[in-house]
Design a protein around this motif. Sequence first.
Motif: not given
Length: 214
Positions: A100-101, A106-107, A114-118
């Motif tokens: 999910q985007a 961000g919008k 920050s949570a995306a890389n994991g």
Amino acid sequence: MSAAITTTQRARSRVAMSVLVGVVAFGVAGVPQASADDSPYPSASAEAPVKVDPNDTDLKLPDGATLAAPKVLDIKSVVEDLGGDERREDTNTDIKFALQAEVLFGKDSAKLSSAANGRINAIAAEIKKQDAKKVRVFGFTDNLGSSAHGDVLSKERAEAVHNVLETSLSGSGITFEIRGYGEQYPIADNSTEEGRKKNRRVEVSFLRAEGSQS
């Protein structure tokens, strides 16, 4: 007598299986059929369909009906986490992750959170496990705003995810295909915010290793 009954039962079972194969794998021409929505993914099935004699009276076809062209149907398994933030689809040929985007960006932004890389690196680990050589990274949006803006934003988001994957998979010789589809190919109803949230996503897909089950 017992042997005769067993033989008869087996014969009936084969007839029943022939009917099932004829309806599921072939379909019946002249009878309305459901068709899948258009998809950005080409079919990867190379398996030969089961051969069925179209003149076999045991098929019990309606008058005037004939068998449609044979095809192999993929078996699909779908797993969605409890929060609905990530979706995994497994077939006998490929694996697809949909993030999910809101989890990644961000919008109205293509800057990774920050949570995306994991989450992206976890997908990279699965790509390594499957020894994939080609990876598709496709971005999608909901139908709010202009179509042109959605096309650009979805492509930028796909590029951002691709950059992380490429770094994590450096030296593996993988070819990437990156596209932004904007509001095309929704997977949920755009008339509700819940549906639009599902449609705002980045999908990463690749072929599974031969014989792999997970």
